[in-house]
Design a protein around this motif. Structure first.
Motif, PDB file in Angstrom:
ATOM      1  N   VAL A 159     -13.116 -33.632 -31.524  1.00 41.84           N
ATOM      2  CA  VAL A 159     -14.255 -34.482 -31.163  1.00 41.84           C
ATOM      3  C   VAL A 159     -15.516 -33.634 -31.249  1.00 41.84           C
ATOM      4  CG1 VAL A 159     -15.290 -35.954 -29.380  1.00 41.84           C
ATOM      5  CG2 VAL A 159     -12.788 -35.846 -29.616  1.00 41.84           C
ATOM      6  N   GLN A 162     -21.663 -34.908 -31.048  1.00 38.33           N
ATOM      7  CA  GLN A 162     -22.312 -36.220 -31.044  1.00 38.33           C
ATOM      8  C   GLN A 162     -21.377 -37.310 -30.551  1.00 38.33           C
ATOM      9  OE1 GLN A 162     -25.608 -36.725 -31.573  1.00 38.33           O
ATOM     10  NE2 GLN A 162     -25.306 -38.842 -30.959  1.00 38.33           N
ATOM     11  N   GLU A 163     -20.148 -37.328 -31.050  1.00 41.42           N
ATOM     12  CA  GLU A 163     -19.187 -38.345 -30.609  1.00 41.42           C
ATOM     13  C   GLU A 163     -18.880 -38.174 -29.121  1.00 41.42           C
ATOM     14  OE1 GLU A 163     -14.550 -39.728 -31.242  1.00 41.42           O
ATOM     15  OE2 GLU A 163     -15.499 -38.525 -32.824  1.00 41.42           O
ATOM     16  N   GLU A 166     -21.820 -39.480 -27.104  1.00 41.78           N
ATOM     17  CA  GLU A 166     -21.840 -40.948 -27.105  1.00 41.78           C
ATOM     18  C   GLU A 166     -20.803 -41.515 -26.142  1.00 41.78           C
ATOM     19  OE1 GLU A 166     -21.428 -41.989 -31.248  1.00 41.78           O
ATOM     20  OE2 GLU A 166     -23.467 -41.286 -31.714  1.00 41.78           O
ATOM     21  N   ARG A 167     -19.606 -40.940 -26.131  1.00 42.48           N
ATOM     22  CA  ARG A 167     -18.556 -41.394 -25.204  1.00 42.48           C
ATOM     23  C   ARG A 167     -18.973 -41.159 -23.748  1.00 42.48           C
ATOM     24  NH1 ARG A 167     -12.714 -39.173 -27.187  1.00 42.48           N
ATOM     25  NH2 ARG A 167     -12.861 -39.657 -29.405  1.00 42.48           N
TER      26      ARG A 167
END
Length: 175
Positions: A159, A162-163, A166-167
């Motif tokens: 991961v 950025q991901e 966002e999560r």
């Protein structure tokens, strides 16, 4: 880099790591010291003096408040999403590596100013941070060299920053 702990906290981490490696050498106990780099993710407590920067900033900005950056904000960190840490723990526990220390990070760098910008982008806001005096003993730049982790425990972060961010923002929005 050659370890050179600059605070009592860093020194305690260094000696704990050395003890784990020594146990491996002396007592045939399999150990792997994992050096976590700025772990973040859903469920972290955003409050308190020692709250991690990401949950603290996300919660403040969700509330419309300005986060405080100590220093000019150009200090950088290798922020690591919690799923990557879990993955590294499992791989270290199930693998054959022993008596080693490896970095667990994403292998990148994000400045604190950039972090505020990323959170603003995700939230659709334009909140300016407050800058305060730098904190003594703060490391200017932190970056995980993942070479040993790849070789010793076959670690590769799944991961990216950025991901993960966002999560994390999504979690706090819905909490």
């Amino acid at each position: 880099m050659t370890p050179d702990p600059e605070s009592p906290y860093a020194l305690s981490k260094y000696y704990t790591e050395k003890l784990a490696i020594q146990f491996s050498d002396l007592y045939d106990i399999n150990t792997v010291a994992l050096r976590y780099f700025n772990v973040f993710g859903p469920g972290q407590d955003p409050n308190g003096e020692y709250a991690a920067v990401i949950p603290k900033f996300v919660q403040l900005m969700l509330d419309g408040d300005r986060p405080t950056i100590y220093g000019d904000g150009e200090q950088s960190r290798d922020f690591t999403f919690v799923d990557n840490v879990i993955q590294a723990n499992i791989q270290a526990a199930e693998g054959s590596a022993t008596g080693v220390a490896v970095n667990v990070g994403c292998g990148g760098q994000v400045t604190i100013n950039e972090l505020v910008g990323h959170i603003n982008d995700i939230l659709g806001t334009d909140i300016e941070p407050i800058h305060d005096s730098p904190r003594p003993g703060d490391v200017r730049h932190s970056h995980a060299d993942l070479k040993s982790a790849r070789e010793e425990i076959e670690y590769e972060p799944k991961v990216d920053f950025q991901e993960g961010l966002e999560r994390t923002v999504s979690y706090f929005k819905n909490a």
